[in-house]
Design a protein around this motif. Structure first.
Motif, PDB file in Angstrom:
ATOM      1  N   LEU A 183      -1.475  14.072  -9.188  1.00 45.35           N
ATOM      2  CA  LEU A 183      -0.877  12.624  -8.834  1.00 45.35           C
ATOM      3  C   LEU A 183      -0.208  12.678  -7.489  1.00 45.35           C
ATOM      4  O   LEU A 183       0.025  11.815  -7.144  1.00 45.35           O
ATOM      5  CB  LEU A 183       0.459  12.638  -9.946  1.00 45.35           C
ATOM      6  N   ARG A 184      -0.306  13.891  -6.816  1.00 45.31           N
ATOM      7  CA  ARG A 184       0.332  14.086  -5.408  1.00 45.31           C
ATOM      8  C   ARG A 184      -0.514  12.989  -4.629  1.00 45.31           C
ATOM      9  O   ARG A 184       0.284  12.298  -3.898  1.00 45.31           O
ATOM     10  CB  ARG A 184       0.471  15.175  -4.892  1.00 45.31           C
ATOM     11  N   ASP A 185      -1.657  12.847  -4.553  1.00 49.07           N
ATOM     12  CA  ASP A 185      -2.409  12.149  -3.443  1.00 49.07           C
ATOM     13  C   ASP A 185      -2.343  10.664  -3.842  1.00 49.07           C
ATOM     14  O   ASP A 185      -1.958   9.566  -3.043  1.00 49.07           O
ATOM     15  CB  ASP A 185      -3.980  12.577  -3.608  1.00 49.07           C
ATOM     16  N   PRO A 186      -2.415   9.974  -5.174  1.00 53.63           N
ATOM     17  CA  PRO A 186      -2.044   8.853  -5.410  1.00 53.63           C
ATOM     18  C   PRO A 186      -0.825   8.290  -5.101  1.00 53.63           C
ATOM     19  O   PRO A 186      -0.442   7.148  -4.526  1.00 53.63           O
ATOM     20  CB  PRO A 186      -2.354   8.739  -6.701  1.00 53.63           C
ATOM     21  N   MET A 187       0.212   9.028  -5.213  1.00 53.87           N
ATOM     22  CA  MET A 187       1.499   8.800  -4.673  1.00 53.87           C
ATOM     23  C   MET A 187       1.524   8.642  -3.479  1.00 53.87           C
ATOM     24  O   MET A 187       2.448   7.855  -2.863  1.00 53.87           O
ATOM     25  CB  MET A 187       2.705   9.852  -5.501  1.00 53.87           C
ATOM     26  N   ARG A 188       0.980   9.514  -2.608  1.00 54.39           N
ATOM     27  CA  ARG A 188       1.153   9.606  -1.049  1.00 54.39           C
ATOM     28  C   ARG A 188       0.481   8.155  -0.782  1.00 54.39           C
ATOM     29  O   ARG A 188       0.923   7.542   0.023  1.00 54.39           O
ATOM     30  CB  ARG A 188       0.472  10.579  -0.706  1.00 54.39           C
ATOM     31  N   ARG A 189      -0.885   7.865  -1.476  1.00 52.17           N
ATOM     32  CA  ARG A 189      -1.324   6.485  -0.870  1.00 52.17           C
ATOM     33  C   ARG A 189      -0.518   5.335  -1.129  1.00 52.17           C
ATOM     34  O   ARG A 189      -0.623   4.422  -0.409  1.00 52.17           O
ATOM     35  CB  ARG A 189      -2.856   6.684  -1.615  1.00 52.17           C
ATOM     36  N   PHE A 190       0.090   5.282  -2.146  1.00 53.43           N
ATOM     37  CA  PHE A 190       1.158   4.176  -2.573  1.00 53.43           C
ATOM     38  C   PHE A 190       2.197   4.212  -1.691  1.00 53.43           C
ATOM     39  O   PHE A 190       2.673   3.051  -1.127  1.00 53.43           O
ATOM     40  CB  PHE A 190       1.757   4.481  -3.964  1.00 53.43           C
ATOM     41  N   SER A 191       2.647   5.361  -1.197  1.00 54.06           N
ATOM     42  CA  SER A 191       4.077   5.354  -0.310  1.00 54.06           C
ATOM     43  C   SER A 191       3.669   4.972   1.053  1.00 54.06           C
ATOM     44  O   SER A 191       4.353   4.609   1.734  1.00 54.06           O
ATOM     45  CB  SER A 191       4.404   6.889  -0.346  1.00 54.06           C
ATOM     46  N   VAL A 192       2.436   5.021   1.707  1.00 56.50           N
ATOM     47  CA  VAL A 192       1.981   4.526   2.869  1.00 56.50           C
ATOM     48  C   VAL A 192       1.451   3.529   2.953  1.00 56.50           C
ATOM     49  O   VAL A 192       0.915   3.001   3.799  1.00 56.50           O
ATOM     50  CB  VAL A 192       1.210   5.688   3.679  1.00 56.50           C
ATOM     51  N   GLY A 193       1.062   2.607   1.782  1.00 58.12           N
ATOM     52  CA  GLY A 193       0.578   1.240   1.710  1.00 58.12           C
ATOM     53  C   GLY A 193      -0.917   1.421   1.878  1.00 58.12           C
ATOM     54  O   GLY A 193      -1.516   0.495   2.370  1.00 58.12           O
ATOM     55  N   GLN A 194      -1.612   2.285   1.546  1.00 57.92           N
ATOM     56  CA  GLN A 194      -3.187   2.513   1.530  1.00 57.92           C
ATOM     57  C   GLN A 194      -4.022   1.964   0.254  1.00 57.92           C
ATOM     58  O   GLN A 194      -5.187   2.135   0.142  1.00 57.92           O
ATOM     59  CB  GLN A 194      -3.529   3.921   1.977  1.00 57.92           C
ATOM     60  N   VAL A 195      -3.030   1.554  -0.691  1.00 59.40           N
ATOM     61  CA  VAL A 195      -3.740   1.009  -2.030  1.00 59.40           C
ATOM     62  C   VAL A 195      -3.870  -0.657  -1.949  1.00 59.40           C
ATOM     63  O   VAL A 195      -2.687  -1.191  -2.355  1.00 59.40           O
ATOM     64  CB  VAL A 195      -3.284   1.795  -3.258  1.00 59.40           C
ATOM     65  N   PRO A 196      -5.098  -1.037  -2.000  1.00 59.34           N
ATOM     66  CA  PRO A 196      -5.165  -2.549  -2.247  1.00 59.34           C
ATOM     67  C   PRO A 196      -4.577  -2.942  -3.410  1.00 59.34           C
ATOM     68  O   PRO A 196      -4.762  -2.233  -4.439  1.00 59.34           O
ATOM     69  CB  PRO A 196      -6.669  -2.862  -1.946  1.00 59.34           C
ATOM     70  N   GLY A 197      -3.862  -4.278  -3.607  1.00 61.22           N
ATOM     71  CA  GLY A 197      -3.314  -4.673  -4.721  1.00 61.22           C
ATOM     72  C   GLY A 197      -1.798  -4.296  -4.932  1.00 61.22           C
ATOM     73  O   GLY A 197      -1.126  -4.963  -5.956  1.00 61.22           O
ATOM     74  N   VAL A 198      -1.447  -3.263  -4.246  1.00 60.61           N
ATOM     75  CA  VAL A 198       0.149  -2.908  -4.180  1.00 60.61           C
ATOM     76  C   VAL A 198       0.609  -3.159  -2.998  1.00 60.61           C
ATOM     77  O   VAL A 198       0.241  -2.897  -1.709  1.00 60.61           O
ATOM     78  CB  VAL A 198       0.239  -1.384  -4.360  1.00 60.61           C
ATOM     79  N   PRO A 199       1.694  -4.104  -2.823  1.00 59.45           N
ATOM     80  CA  PRO A 199       2.151  -4.731  -1.524  1.00 59.45           C
ATOM     81  C   PRO A 199       2.854  -3.747  -0.852  1.00 59.45           C
ATOM     82  O   PRO A 199       3.440  -2.699  -1.183  1.00 59.45           O
ATOM     83  CB  PRO A 199       3.363  -5.565  -2.091  1.00 59.45           C
ATOM     84  N   SER A 200       2.840  -3.667   0.423  1.00 62.66           N
ATOM     85  CA  SER A 200       3.347  -2.871   1.446  1.00 62.66           C
ATOM     86  C   SER A 200       4.933  -2.816   1.336  1.00 62.66           C
ATOM     87  O   SER A 200       5.460  -1.622   1.636  1.00 62.66           O
ATOM     88  CB  SER A 200       2.996  -3.260   2.959  1.00 62.66           C
ATOM     89  N   ASP A 201       5.425  -3.894   0.871  1.00 64.13           N
ATOM     90  CA  ASP A 201       6.931  -3.701   0.554  1.00 64.13           C
ATOM     91  C   ASP A 201       7.323  -2.906  -0.541  1.00 64.13           C
ATOM     92  O   ASP A 201       8.441  -2.403  -0.499  1.00 64.13           O
ATOM     93  CB  ASP A 201       7.378  -5.222   0.245  1.00 64.13           C
ATOM     94  N   ALA A 202       6.346  -2.738  -1.371  1.00 60.92           N
ATOM     95  CA  ALA A 202       6.723  -1.646  -2.361  1.00 60.92           C
ATOM     96  C   ALA A 202       6.679  -0.037  -2.017  1.00 60.92           C
ATOM     97  O   ALA A 202       7.042   0.689  -2.634  1.00 60.92           O
ATOM     98  CB  ALA A 202       5.811  -1.861  -3.456  1.00 60.92           C
TER      99      ALA A 202
END
Length: 326
Positions: free
Chosen positions: A203-222
């Motif tokens: 889970l560490r890599d997906p959370m890292r990607r979410f935390s730096v806004g690298q996942v399309p569909g998840v707003p950068s503000d999150a």
């Protein structure tokens, strides 16, 4: 079954005059930009998940994974949506056991669908907590994903803390003066730590990607909120790694302690044997029936033999006692 479903607008739950199972009517409740639907399911059957899949146009491979469960934590991209698998953990202290469940999440531009298996992580609590924070919920489905991951990682920390307590107990037992048998419990805890690692590390890599806004569909503000989750996840991962190292050291210390105890037992046995053998040797010599033998006709021969036995046993006992063998 469908546990709950709702439409959210600007961080506020929109009241709808329909049942939670009326997915098409709920989907029709999205009338303004930024609206989204949150549907929560608990161990659905194929018919229930099929209705959801049709209503939200979910990819069949992801739907199959969500129904069958037993997936490793992962993040997958499908056309128009994301599929995320998370492991839930809770600790049963009396059995030193980490129990696992699973949550599969479909995330789209205007919807989030959660499929829960097992007893861990009450998503209804996550929903209620997030509904009390409209400014966060207004970020859309990504905010719901944050609330879920935050709840799950918080439970990881609870499990890690419980394992820390058990490892402390193991260390105290291994290095105590009492004779203990800790090998079985050490093995059990290492196996449970491996179970936690299988949930945390992927889970560490997906959370890292979410935390730096690298996942399309998840707003950068999150991404700011996911940074907090990622930080907690790293902390849990480091705790689990250190506990595994401590258990390995405790196991080696336990084996060394067993070896020392066995050596001490052998020394005591050897000392006891010596205390018996020497008097037996004296008695054996004076018990030989030879006519021409010194002291046989001596009136003090019997008391002298007994005194020699007592003197030899006393001398050996003093020697072994000072040497720590007794």
């Amino acid at each position: 079954m469908i546990v709950d479903s709702a439409v959210y607008r600007n961080g506020i739950r929109v009241p709808l005059d329909c049942k939670a199972e009326d997915l098409h009517e709920i989907r029709a409740g999205i009338t303004e930009p930024g609206d989204f639907v949150w549907v929560g399911l608990r161990e659905p059957n194929e018919a229930e998940i099929e209705d959801v899949a049709v209503a939200f146009r979910l990819h069949p491979l992801a739907v199959e994974d969500a129904v069958s469960a037993h997936q490793r934590p992962k993040l997958e991209h499908y056309e128009g949506s994301l599929f995320i698998t998370l492991k839930t953990l809770w600790y049963v202290d009396e059995h030193d056991a980490v129990e696992t469940g699973e949550i599969n999440i479909f995330l789209g531009p205007d919807f989030i669908v959660t499929v829960r298996h097992g007893d861990g992580a009450n998503l209804h609590d996550a929903r209620l907590r997030l509904e009390e924070r409209p400014s966060v919920l207004a970020l859309g489905p990504g905010a719901a994903l944050y609330a879920i991951t935050d709840l799950i990682v918080d439970e990881y920390e609870v499990v890690a803390a419980a394992l820390e307590d058990d490892v402390d107990e193991i260390e105290a037992s291994v290095f105590s003066e009492r004779r203990t048998s800790d090998s079985a419990r050490i093995y059990t805890l290492k196996r449970e730590i491996a179970e936690v690692r299988r949930a945390v590390l992927p889970l560490r890599d997906p959370m890292r990607r979410f935390s730096v806004g690298q996942v399309p569909g998840v707003p950068s503000d999150a991404s700011y909120y996911f940074r907090d989750v990622a930080d907690h996840l790293i902390r849990v991962s480091e705790t689990i790694d250190s506990l595994d190292v401590l258990l390995s050291a405790a196991f080696e210390a336990n084996l060394a302690g067993i070896s020392v105890q066995q050596n001490e037992d052998m020394r005591r046995i050897s000392a006891g044997v010596a205390l018996v053998v020497v008097p037996t040797l004296i008695a054996g010599i004076y018990g030989m029936n030879f006519h021409y033998m010194p002291e046989l006709d001596w009136v003090w021969g019997y008391p002298m033999a007994l005194g020699l036995m007592l003197l030899s046993v006393t001398g050996l006992w003093v020697f072994f006692k000072r040497s720590g063998w007794l």
